[in-house]
Each structure stands twice: as C-alpha cells, then as structure tokens.
Enzyme design. Structure first.
Site, PDB file in Angstrom:
ATOM      1  N   HIS A 523       7.147 -19.261  -5.419  1.00  0.00           N
ATOM      2  CA  HIS A 523       6.955 -20.789  -6.184  1.00  0.00           C
ATOM      3  C   HIS A 523       6.369 -22.426  -5.204  1.00  0.00           C
ATOM      4  O   HIS A 523       5.460 -23.318  -6.063  1.00  0.00           O
ATOM      5  CB  HIS A 523       8.755 -21.143  -5.999  1.00  0.00           C
ATOM      6  N   ASP A 572      11.916 -14.993  -5.849  1.00  0.00           N
ATOM      7  CA  ASP A 572      10.483 -15.683  -5.779  1.00  0.00           C
ATOM      8  C   ASP A 572       9.491 -15.099  -4.549  1.00  0.00           C
ATOM      9  O   ASP A 572       9.580 -15.111  -3.611  1.00  0.00           O
ATOM     10  CB  ASP A 572      11.203 -17.133  -4.819  1.00  0.00           C
ATOM     11  N   SER A 696       6.166 -22.151   3.635  1.00  0.00           N
ATOM     12  CA  SER A 696       6.704 -21.676   2.550  1.00  0.00           C
ATOM     13  C   SER A 696       5.838 -20.365   2.060  1.00  0.00           C
ATOM     14  O   SER A 696       4.761 -20.756   1.810  1.00  0.00           O
ATOM     15  CB  SER A 696       6.632 -22.575   0.812  1.00  0.00           C
TER      16      SER A 696
END
Ligand SMILES: *[C@@H]1O[C@H](CO)[C@@H](O)[C@H](O)[C@H]1NC(C)=O
Ligand SMILES: *[C@@H]1O[C@H](CO)[C@@H](O)[C@H](O)[C@H]1NC(C)=O
Ligand SMILES: *[C@@H]1O[C@H](CO)[C@@H](O)[C@H](O)[C@H]1NC(C)=O
Ligand SMILES: *[C@@H]1O[C@H](CO)[C@@H](O)[C@H](O)[C@H]1NC(C)=O
Ligand SMILES: *[C@@H]1O[C@H](CO)[C@@H](O)[C@H](O)[C@H]1NC(C)=O
Length: 760
Positions: A523, A572, A696
């Site tokens: 992502h 992801d 992330s």
C-alpha cells in the site's frame, strides 16, 4: 624439611592456598607502605597481593604487583638495571626498539620509542622489502603492522625476519634450516623460540613476539586474531567471500567427524564473584557466536581453582545443545570454588584429558566406529585464567599427553596439528605471560595466546566477535552495546520515498532482506507508480535508486468496493529491487526471513532437517508472542515491544478491526481480517504501543538467540496514535495488523530466487 611429596599433600589438605604458600593471617603488609606515584593500588588475594593501576597510556614501573612476604614486607622493587627502587611509579608506555635489522636500515634509532612515533625501514640494493615501510608505536606498547623483512630471494623459505625486540641466530633459509630467537633483556617471549624451514617454503611455528610485561592485547586485537581461527563459518550467503587456506581448515567439521570445545575457566578466589560473572558472560557470547555459525560442537566445561569441577561433559547427551549448555553455564556457582585460592591449571587440563578418554570409551562401547574421539574429532580448548599456575606443577606435560593421545605431531607426514587448538586467555597483572604462552598452540600465522588487561575486556572481545565483518552477510545480527548507533542496532532499517510528479513525496519504511531487495508494504505504492520515482535510504547512503517494484499479485486495495469497503489490505506486501548491490557494514545488514537457511541457523536448528513448519512453530507459538517494531523518531530508532495475539486473545484483537473508521461498513471482521494478518495492540495483558502511519512497511520482528527474524510487515491500524488530533487518548481498541510472512512464502521465494537465501 621433609621430602616434597608430603609437603604438597599438606598444602592440599590445607585447602585455601595463598600465593607463596603460607597459611592465612600469619603476615600482614601495609598497603600504605607501597603506594605508587601517579597511580592507584588495590589489594587482592586477601591482602597478600597489591596490584597497581595507572592511567591510560602509562604502566606501573618496575612491576605491576607486589607480594606480601613472610616478614610482612612487600616484595622489593627491582629496576631494569638491577637496582632496588624506593617507590613504584607510573611511566609512559613506550615501544621497544629493534635490536637488529638485516640487509637494510631503519630510522630513527632509539632504545625506546614514544607512542605514535614512527619507524621507517629501507632495504639495501638487491633486497626486496616485505611488510610495511613504516610502523607506528601503538598505545599498548606494540608496533603496528607485521615484521619488515629485506629478502634477497635466495632461500627456499623467505627470510623470516627479526621481530622488533628480538635477536635471531641462523642465516640459512634452506629446507630443514633452523633459526633461533631470543628477546632483549626485560622482554618476554610469545610464539616459537625456534622455527624450521619446511618443504612448503613456510616456517614452522608462530613468529615470536618480544613484549614488555606491561603490554596487553586490546579487545579488538584479540577478537580479530581469535576469530580468524573460528571463522570457517559454514556461512555461504556471500558466494564471493574467500577464505585464506589457513582459516579454511579451522572449524570445518569433516563429514563423519565432529568437534569438541572445552571451556576451562579459572574460578580461584582472586577472580571474585563479579569478575567471574563477566567471564561467564564472555563464554555465553562465545557459545552464541559459535552456534550462530551453524556449527554444533560438543561442549565440555570445567572450572578450576585448587581443584577442578566439571560442569558439562562432552559425552553428556545434551552437550551439543547450545541452549542446554548455556543454561548449565548460567547455573554455574562461583561459590563452589570461592574458598580456594590455588590456580591448579594442571588439574584442569587433566580433567579435559580424562574427559577425552572417557568419551572415547563410551563411544566405543556404543558400537561406534574405531577411535571417533581420538582420530576424527577436532578438539578446541579455550582456557581462561587470571593467575599464575601456583600449584599442581607445570601443566605443559599434560598438554603433551593430550597431543600424544590424539597422535598429534607424531608422524611428520600426517602431523594432524589441526585436530587440536589450545587458546589461552590470560587476564590481569597476575598472569605470567611466558607461562601461558607455553601452554598455547603455536601455528603459522595464527595466534593462540592473549593477554588482556581486565576481565571486562574479555566480554568486549567476544562481543566484538559477534560483529566482525566476516558475519556481516549473516541475517538478523546487530550490535547491541550501549554506544552502538541507532542504525548499528537496527541495521536492516530502510526509509522509502515515493516522489510522484506534481504530487509531493510519500514515505514508508522497509527492511533489507538481501543485497538487492527491500521488503515493504504494497500500500506504499499506487498501481501507476514508476520504479524511478522511488528512492530508498540504506544505512548512511541516501536516495539509492530502484530498478523494479513487485507488489504481491493478490493485493487489490479496491477489491471490496462493491461491498462499500473502500480499503482492503489483504496481501499487503511488496519487494523493491535496488539498482546497486548494497555493501554490508555494521549499519547495513539484512534481517532474517522465515523459512530460509539463515533463519534455521539463527534458530540453531539442524540443517537441512528443519522445515518451514518448524520455523513457524518456534517463532509463532500459540499465545502472546513477544515481538517489536521500530519507530523512527529522527535521529533515534525506537524499538517498540508488542505482543502478537496468537492464542486466546487473537479473536478479541481481530474483532476490534470493526472500530476502525475505514471499516464502519464492515459486517463481519473476516471480510477484512483475512488469515494473512498478525494482530498486536490493545491493553491485555499489557498496554502495547501502536504503529503510526509513517511506520507502514516496516518489519515486525521476533528476537531469538540475539538474532532478529522478521515475521510481519506493518500494514494498517485501527487508530492512528500519531495523528495530532488523537494525541494522548489511545483507546483500548487501538490494534495493529501486520501481514504474516508465513502466508506469502511462495511469492517471496519466487521473487528472491536469485538472492541465495536458501528458502526451505
Ligand atoms: C618522548 O616523550 C618524552 C616525554 O614523555 C619526551 O621528553 C621525549 O622528548 C619524547 N621523545 C621523542 C623522540 O619524541
Ligand atoms: C613513511 O613515513 C614517512 C614520514 O615519516 C613518509 O614520508 C612516507 O611517505 C611513509 N611511507 C609510506 C610507504 O607510508
Ligand atoms: C561475484 O563477483 C563478481 C565479480 O566481481 C560478480 O560479477 C558477481 O556477481 C559476484 N557474485 C555474487 C554472488 O555476489
Ligand atoms: C588413529 O590414527 C593414527 C594416525 O593416523 C593411527 O596410527 C592409529 O592407529 C589410529 N588409531 C585408531 C584407534 O584407529
Ligand atoms: C460506507 O458506505 C457508504 C455508502 O453506503 C459510503 O458512502 C461510505 O463511504 C462507506 N464508508 C467507508 C469508510 O467505506
């Protein structure tokens, strides 16, 4: 006085034996009568020995220690020239000067040299200079570099040279010619007194070294030299790495052969409980180190003082299980020896000798092939002592007995020297350098005797070994000492930037998994992102170019739009391939990936018997699994410890996903929390820290045996704790979801096929 034997028996019966062999309390010396000018002094051995300490760059002259004599006077101070001095003093450390240099000249010419002074060497016409032109006097009183030699190329062996501080006798260098060395008065000799020119063109033994009693090895020198012997690592991650032949033959365990490592530890009362634990910690690091190479020797552990005590025997069924051995070492009681002052090195070595014989008998009885211990096992003996051998007699004959038992040096054509290595680590002022040097193995270009100043140096030595460059390509290693930089502690940490034309820069984190690949979250990228918009910071090198981007093919953020769920993070995970191969350094190293050979070694599991399921069972146990992620708060990298809810708390953890603002339309959490996720966060059983948006793509890491293994990729969270609006009020439902790497292995294996990670 009666014959010697009853006297010895009487001394042994006495138990605690003092230096100088007098019973306790009959003499008392006043430390105030033996102060040192410019330094401090410390009583040891219950007031019987006074040890001097000087500031850095200085040494106690003329002696590092005084002994309390029977007349309650301290031992006299005899200067180099034979006179008696009134007071000891701290003097500047200096390097000895060359006594002799053949076929060339050197300057400046002085009897002794100050620290950081340089000696320059030149050869006469017709001679070739080997070794350094310049040598510098180092802060520990040794010269930098190796011995400089001027050779005419006439001999079958090259001129062996004259180490600084030594004299050489013998000028012929044909096969079987010998040279003999002596040291200048006042200097002690390490290495071989005599060397023979061998048919191979090499000299037998080790080059001698003449050094001052005040000279110690630094932890850096010791770890570099010691590791050279231990570094046949079975580590093949970097195919281009080459070993010198002498290193290569070391720790290689031949098919059908095996290795025994005996750790022999001085526990006499001068060591003291605190120091004993430093020595024990050093040994723990050593065992960790050895098993991190994927080598599984049988350990024997012996502690000794007046008597020897066996802690682990090489024929114990668990003696090659590093965890078990480490446990045994951890339980080791200093008190077992604390009332014994003697340093009976001979007894300790006899214990090792007997262990070899017993193991041989046991293996024979169990029907193994002939002479497995004696003929096909390599024996490595590591002796640590802080004292003189002050009782039990010389240990050297026992070393000879061991050599005899193992048929070492008996047959010229098959000397089997590599079946026995004896390393001796002497620590502190009480050590007699020459007597420890006598015990240690002497092998060409290798060092087996080390003299360290403090027991803490030993710990640092083995810590250094964990970090030496030989292992840089091994996964999941990092420095851990206090002064390590944030990147040295987290050397796999990567920052990723995506600069979309006209849209500003977005950033993510990742983990270095091989010389070319960074693992991150899918992502972090849009479907239209081009590789050349992406740059990554690796260690100190910023803005490295990227050549390809691989998102997992099943990742599709919009897959559930028809169900009114706008963001979906299944699969992801992405890999970013760098344009240039990363050069590993202490600040740049790969993390371990599950189901690779590197992780098998990190987990100390036998290869190739260990399966991917074994990794998963060991790493992701049922229950709350301790792990951490790294939050970058420039310049710091903060490790945040979290528990992966992988047991009864898993369901509650996943259920909180519905409380995410993005998932108000979710009716069943199973829609968005697929089996691909690991869940952390919440307040049970303890409050977990949470990830932020900028985290992330970073790794979720499990630590085992001081090795770091990535099990997840930070994907999404229920609540953004770093959003300023949310500051200070973290709800109990703040959970984080991480892509579980065990669920995407076929894809990892395919994309990383050329990286030689040895996927299982
Ligand atoms: C070495 O140091 C001493 C003082 O520490 C100084 O007097 C002497 O000049 C120095 N010698 C050289 C050659 O630098
Ligand atoms: C050795 O040191 C001298 C000065 O002390 C310097 O001029 C020379 O370049 C050095 N030589 C080498 C080979 O480093
Ligand atoms: C080894 O080195 C050669 C030449 O330097 C290079 O082409 C090759 O890719 C390297 N191999 C590995 C596995 O690093
Ligand atoms: C072990 O090896 C030595 C030398 O290689 C040999 O002489 C001896 O017989 C062997 N011993 C046994 C018991 O096999
Ligand atoms: C929830 O569904 C409504 C339409 O029913 C939609 O407008 C809204 O954007 C959805 N919310 C999220 C967070 O996807």
């Amino acid at each position: 006085m009666g014959p010697a034997a009853p006297l010895l028996a009487w001394l042994l019966a006495l138990g605690p034996l003092r230096l100088g062999a007098a019973p306790p309390d009959t003499r008392k010396c006043d430390p105030q009568e033996a102060l040192i000018v410019g330094g401090t002094s410390k009583l040891q051995k219950e007031g019987q020995v006074l040890v001097y300490q000087c500031p850095e760059g200085q040494f106690p002259y003329p002696t590092p220690l005084r002994q309390c004599r029977a007349n309650s006077r301290w031992s006299p101070l005899i200067a180099r020239d034979g006179r008696t001095l009134a007071k000891a003093e701290c003097r500047a450390i200096q390097c000895p000067g060359p006594v002799d240099f053949e076929n060339g000249h050197f300057h400046p010419r002085q009897p002794r040299y100050n620290i950081s002074q340089t000696l320059t060497f030149e050869c006469f016409e017709g001679y070739t200079l080997w070794g350094p032109h310049n040598r510098t006097c180092l802060p520990n009183g040794k010269w930098s570099g190796e011995t400089t030699v001027c050779d005419d190329g006439e001999g079958q062996c090259r001129d062996p040279g004259i180490p600084i501080g030594a004299r050489k006798d013998g000028k012929n260098y044909r096969v079987e010619d010998r040279v003999r060395y002596t040291c200048q008065r006042g200097l002690g000799m390490f290495g071989s007194k005599e060397r023979t020119c061998l048919e191979s063109g090499a000299w037998s033994g080790t080059e001698p070294e003449c050094r001052d009693k005040s000279t110690y090895d630094t932890p850096q020198e010791v770890s570099a030299a010691f590791i050279a012997s231990l570094s046949e690592t079975a580590e093949v991650a970097d195919a281009n790495r080459t070993f010198s032949e002498s290193v290569k033959r070391r720790i290689r365990i031949q098919p059908g052969g095996s290795m025994n490592i005996y750790l022999v530890l001085d526990a006499s009362d001068s060591v003291g409980e605190g120091k004993f634990s430093h020595a024990r910690n050093a040994l723990l690091q050593l065992i960790e180190k050895i098993s991190s190479y994927g080598v599984f020797p049988h350990y024997g552990i012996v502690t000794f003082a007046t008597f020897a005590h066996t802690v682990v025997r090489t024929f114990d069924p668990e003696s090659s299980d590093a965890d078990w051995v480490i446990n045994k070492l951890g339980e080791l009681q200093y008190a077992k020896h604390s009332l014994q002052a003697g340093t009976n090195t001979r007894r300790a070595l006899e214990t090792v000798y007997n262990m070899m014989i017993t193991q041989e008998q046991i293996e024979k009885r169990s029907g193994h092939k002939q002479a497995p211990v004696i003929n096909s096992t390599r024996h490595v003996l590591i002796l640590m002592t802080d004292g003189n051998t002050n009782m039990g007699g010389s240990p050297v004959p026992v070393v000879n007995q061991i050599r005899e038992l193992l048929s070492i040096g008996r047959d010229i054509h098959n000397p089997r020297e590599d079946y026995l290595d004896i390393y001796v680590f002497g620590i502190g002022a009480l050590v007699n350098q020459e007597s420890i040097a006598e015990l240690a193995s002497k092998k060409p270009d290798e060092k087996h005797t080390f003299h360290l100043e403090k027991i803490q140096d030993l710990e640092e030595t083995f810590q250094n070994m964990i970090d030496e460059s030989e292992t840089l390509s091994m996964c999941g290693l990092s420095l851990s000492h206090k002064t390590a930089t944030p990147l040295e502690k987290n050397p796999w940490h990567i920052s990723i930037k995506v600069a979309r034309p006209g849209k500003g820069v977005e950033s993510c984190k990742g983990a270095l998994v091989s010389p070319y690949f960074v693992l991150t979250a899918a992502h972090c990228f849009d479907i239209n992102d081009q590789a050349h918009w992406i740059t990554v910071d690796v260690g100190k090198t910023t803005s490295n170019k990227v050549v390809s981007l691989f998102s997992h093919p099943d990742y599709n953020i919009g897959k559930l739009r028809s169900e009114r769920i706008s963001e979906f993070y299944d699969y992801d995970v992405a890999l970013v391939k760098l344009e240039k191969r990363v050069t590993f350094s202490p600040e740049t190293r790969p993390i371990c990936l599950p189901c690779t050979e590197g992780t098998t070694r990190a987990l100390r599991r036998p290869h190739p018997k260990t399966s991917c399921q074994d990794h998963e069972r060991q790493l992701l146990k049922v229950g709350d699994v301790p792990s951490f992620f790294v939050h970058e708060k420039k310049p710091a990298l903060e490790r945040k410890e979290v528990l992966i809810k992988n047991g009864p708390k898993k369901w509650a953890c996943q259920a909180d996903a519905k409380k995410a603002t993005i998932y108000v339309n979710v009716t069943d959490v199973a829609q968005v929390v697929t089996p691909r996720f690991l869940c952390t966060g919440g307040i049970e059983p303890v409050v977990d820290p949470n990830t932020c948006k900028g985290d992330s793509g970073g790794p979720l890491i499990i630590t085992q045996n001081r090795r770091y293994i990535q099990v997840g990729v930070i994907s999404w969270g229920v609540f953004d704790v770093c959003n300023l609006k949310n500051k200070g009020k973290v709800p109990p439902y703040a959970r984080d979801f991480h892509l579980n790497l065990f669920t995407v292995l076929p894809w990892l294996k395919e994309k990383l096929a050329e990286e030689q990670l040895g996927f299982l």
